[in-house]
Design an enzyme around this catalytic site. Sequence first.
Site, PDB file in Angstrom:
ATOM      1  N   ARG A 168       0.919  -1.220  -0.037  1.00  9.26           N
ATOM      2  CA  ARG A 168       0.035   0.261   0.035  1.00  9.26           C
ATOM      3  C   ARG A 168       0.956   1.302  -0.056  1.00  9.26           C
ATOM      4  NH1 ARG A 168      -2.318  -3.679  -1.181  1.00  9.26           N
ATOM      5  NH2 ARG A 168      -4.381  -4.529  -0.136  1.00  9.26           N
ATOM      6  N   SER A 250     -11.237  -0.641   3.681  1.00  8.29           N
ATOM      7  CA  SER A 250     -10.142  -0.910   4.577  1.00  8.29           C
ATOM      8  C   SER A 250      -9.937   0.641   5.363  1.00  8.29           C
ATOM      9  CB  SER A 250      -9.147  -1.711   4.446  1.00  8.29           C
ATOM     10  OG  SER A 250      -9.505  -2.856   3.905  1.00  8.29           O
ATOM     11  N   GLU A 346      -5.346   3.675   5.939  1.00  7.20           N
ATOM     12  CA  GLU A 346      -5.114   3.479   4.583  1.00  7.20           C
ATOM     13  C   GLU A 346      -5.384   4.503   3.787  1.00  7.20           C
ATOM     14  OE1 GLU A 346      -5.739  -0.675   3.144  1.00  7.20           O
ATOM     15  OE2 GLU A 346      -6.663   0.642   1.335  1.00  7.20           O
TER      16      GLU A 346
HETATM   17  C1  LIG Z   1     -15.590  -0.462  -0.572  1.00  5.87           C
HETATM   18  C2  LIG Z   1     -14.170  -0.262  -1.011  1.00  5.87           C
HETATM   19  C3  LIG Z   1     -13.312  -1.474  -1.484  1.00  5.87           C
HETATM   20  C4  LIG Z   1     -11.880  -0.974  -1.501  1.00  5.87           C
HETATM   21  N1  LIG Z   1     -11.019  -2.134  -1.617  1.00  5.87           N
HETATM   22  C5  LIG Z   1      -9.653  -1.956  -1.796  1.00  5.87           C
HETATM   23  C6  LIG Z   1      -8.762  -3.217  -2.315  1.00  5.87           C
HETATM   24  O1  LIG Z   1      -9.292  -4.370  -2.085  1.00  5.87           O
HETATM   25  N2  LIG Z   1      -7.627  -2.829  -2.193  1.00  5.87           N
HETATM   26  C7  LIG Z   1      -7.065  -1.799  -2.195  1.00  5.87           C
HETATM   27  O2  LIG Z   1      -6.057  -1.454  -2.610  1.00  5.87           O
HETATM   28  N3  LIG Z   1      -7.757  -0.623  -2.066  1.00  5.87           N
HETATM   29  C8  LIG Z   1      -9.082  -0.777  -1.988  1.00  5.87           C
HETATM   30  N4  LIG Z   1     -10.106   0.436  -1.582  1.00  5.87           N
HETATM   31  C9  LIG Z   1      -9.264   1.789  -1.739  1.00  5.87           C
HETATM   32  C10 LIG Z   1      -9.513   2.274  -3.159  1.00  5.87           C
HETATM   33  O3  LIG Z   1     -10.649   1.849  -4.009  1.00  5.87           O
HETATM   34  C11 LIG Z   1      -8.326   2.225  -3.899  1.00  5.87           C
HETATM   35  O4  LIG Z   1      -7.224   2.886  -3.040  1.00  5.87           O
HETATM   36  C12 LIG Z   1      -8.379   3.106  -5.135  1.00  5.87           C
HETATM   37  O5  LIG Z   1      -7.168   3.038  -5.981  1.00  5.87           O
HETATM   38  C13 LIG Z   1      -8.693   4.646  -5.123  1.00  5.87           C
HETATM   39  O6  LIG Z   1      -8.964   5.396  -6.210  1.00  5.87           O
HETATM   40  P1  LIG Z   1      -9.679   6.437  -6.242  1.00  5.87           P
HETATM   41  O7  LIG Z   1      -9.613   7.122  -7.815  1.00  5.87           O
HETATM   42  O8  LIG Z   1     -11.212   6.588  -5.631  1.00  5.87           O
HETATM   43  O9  LIG Z   1      -8.527   7.294  -5.408  1.00  5.87           O
HETATM   44  P2  LIG Z   1      -9.013   8.799  -4.599  1.00  5.87           P
HETATM   45  O10 LIG Z   1      -9.762   8.370  -3.669  1.00  5.87           O
HETATM   46  O11 LIG Z   1      -9.525   9.965  -5.345  1.00  5.87           O
HETATM   47  O12 LIG Z   1      -7.577   9.533  -4.452  1.00  5.87           O
HETATM   48  C14 LIG Z   1      -6.851   8.569  -3.425  1.00  5.87           C
HETATM   49  C15 LIG Z   1      -5.299   9.178  -3.258  1.00  5.87           C
HETATM   50  O13 LIG Z   1      -4.754   9.315  -4.606  1.00  5.87           O
HETATM   51  C16 LIG Z   1      -4.559  10.495  -5.087  1.00  5.87           C
HETATM   52  N5  LIG Z   1      -4.853  10.431  -6.602  1.00  5.87           N
HETATM   53  C17 LIG Z   1      -5.838   9.874  -7.269  1.00  5.87           C
HETATM   54  N6  LIG Z   1      -5.772  10.072  -8.508  1.00  5.87           N
HETATM   55  C18 LIG Z   1      -4.713  10.665  -8.708  1.00  5.87           C
HETATM   56  C19 LIG Z   1      -3.870  10.845  -9.814  1.00  5.87           C
HETATM   57  N7  LIG Z   1      -4.319  10.618 -11.373  1.00  5.87           N
HETATM   58  N8  LIG Z   1      -2.513  11.323  -9.663  1.00  5.87           N
HETATM   59  C20 LIG Z   1      -2.038  11.489  -8.610  1.00  5.87           C
HETATM   60  N9  LIG Z   1      -2.763  11.471  -7.494  1.00  5.87           N
HETATM   61  C21 LIG Z   1      -3.901  10.929  -7.691  1.00  5.87           C
HETATM   62  C22 LIG Z   1      -5.325  11.325  -4.320  1.00  5.87           C
HETATM   63  O14 LIG Z   1      -4.803  12.822  -4.297  1.00  5.87           O
HETATM   64  C23 LIG Z   1      -5.574  10.786  -3.089  1.00  5.87           C
HETATM   65  O15 LIG Z   1      -4.280  11.078  -2.615  1.00  5.87           O
HETATM   66  C24 LIG Z   1     -11.318   0.158  -1.464  1.00  5.87           C
HETATM   67  C25 LIG Z   1     -12.250   1.194  -1.368  1.00  5.87           C
HETATM   68  C26 LIG Z   1     -13.552   1.000  -1.077  1.00  5.87           C
HETATM   69  C27 LIG Z   1     -14.668   2.094  -0.925  1.00  5.87           C
END
Ligand SMILES: Cc1cc2nc3c(=O)[nH]c(=O)nc-3n(C[C@H](O)[C@H](O)[C@H](O)COP(=O)(O)OP(=O)(O)OC[C@H]3O[C@@H](n4cnc5c(N)ncnc54)[C@H](O)[C@@H]3O)c2cc1C
Length: 350
Positions: A168, A250, A346
Amino acid sequence: MNVVPDLKHDFPLRELNTFGIAASAKAYVRIRSVEDLQVVRADSTLSAMPRLVLGGGSNLLLTRDFDGLVLHMTGTGMAITGEDEQYRYVTAQAGEPWHGFVQWTLAQGCPGLENLSLIPGTVGAAPIQNIGAYGSELAEFLYAVEVFDFITGQSLTLSAADCRFGYRDSIFKHELKGRAVICAVRFRLPKEWQPNLRYAELAAELGVEPVAERSAQDRPAPTPRQISDAVVAIRRRKLPDPAVTGNAGSFFKNPVVSAAKRDALLAEHPALVSYLQSDGSYKLAAGWLIDQCGWKGKSLGAAGVHERQALVLVNRGGATGAEVLALARRIAEDVQQRFGVVLEPEPVLA
Ligand SMILES: Cc1cc2nc3c(=O)[nH]c(=O)nc-3n(C[C@H](O)[C@H](O)[C@H](O)COP(=O)(O)OP(=O)(O)OC[C@H]3O[C@@H](n4cnc5c(N)ncnc54)[C@H](O)[C@@H]3O)c2cc1C
């Protein structure tokens, strides 16, 4: 002079974070391309503001209104970009929804990412914390990341090694924090595909042995499609749907401790759930630690701990980010006191 596209002020973010926290951004802009980023950077007012890059908002806790500029990554597009003897190369733009991208790769006959099905969020955010699930991690398949450096205004390509992926973790949470905007991600998917059935629960769902080496008596190996469907089925059963109950998956990372610390804990708590790591350390199941402290199903104000998954904090309706944070702190204090183990969040706190 170029005009900043779709610039909004005091923009509500409630629909743009899966916790459903009602916070707003002082300024907000949709980013579809590197050119959009260049235009924003050239604006002296906007470029002086604190920045938050936003994808699907599924790994984010908005603890208050964001007093800065939200760069919402909405550029989409995916393509097979090449192949060699061993691999097919695939590129997706940052705003592409992750699960849709995984399904597209499978439909193109390019398996590899199936264990990572149904993780919410965007392709562009996937490298930030090196997303992982069901025995697989993004780092195994990532070839390169196309980045815009907001400080220098340069576009650059980082290799997988440059990204310094860990559990992570990546360079984007350290040296490149606050400056690198990921615009596209390139993947390298093996032509000689092997099912990844290391994760016992996934193997059980598919009715096969949870090992990489399969014996001749085994049923035929499941297909990538079957693995993806099994992952989707497990996740739907186990995790709350953010469209129904606000959450960010998580809330804590699984803490990694030394073998000596794990042995001491195991002597005191024989049911401790731990996993040996390749470097001899142990990853502890944070959900188990939290459950032992009696937090499963409990609430603090409108923030709560999920009834089935102690690792998942939920918005029971109208929770503020501060309430969720207060709950997380109480849980972490209890775990520290009882087990002497530090829990780290996380999601990104903004
Ligand atoms: C129900 C649920 C289940 C999940 N299961 C998992 C799992 O199994 N495994 C896992 O690893 N994660 C899991 N996650 C967490 C999440 O889905 C991941 O971390 C995902 O990659 C976040 O993507 P996002 O586009 O929503 O990021 P955001 O929440 O929009 O951003 C997260 C971070 O990334 C940065 N960011 C976003 N996009 C960019 C970009 N293009 N360039 C630079 N920085 C950027 C943001 O500034 C922030 O710091 C889960 C979340 C939920 C709600």
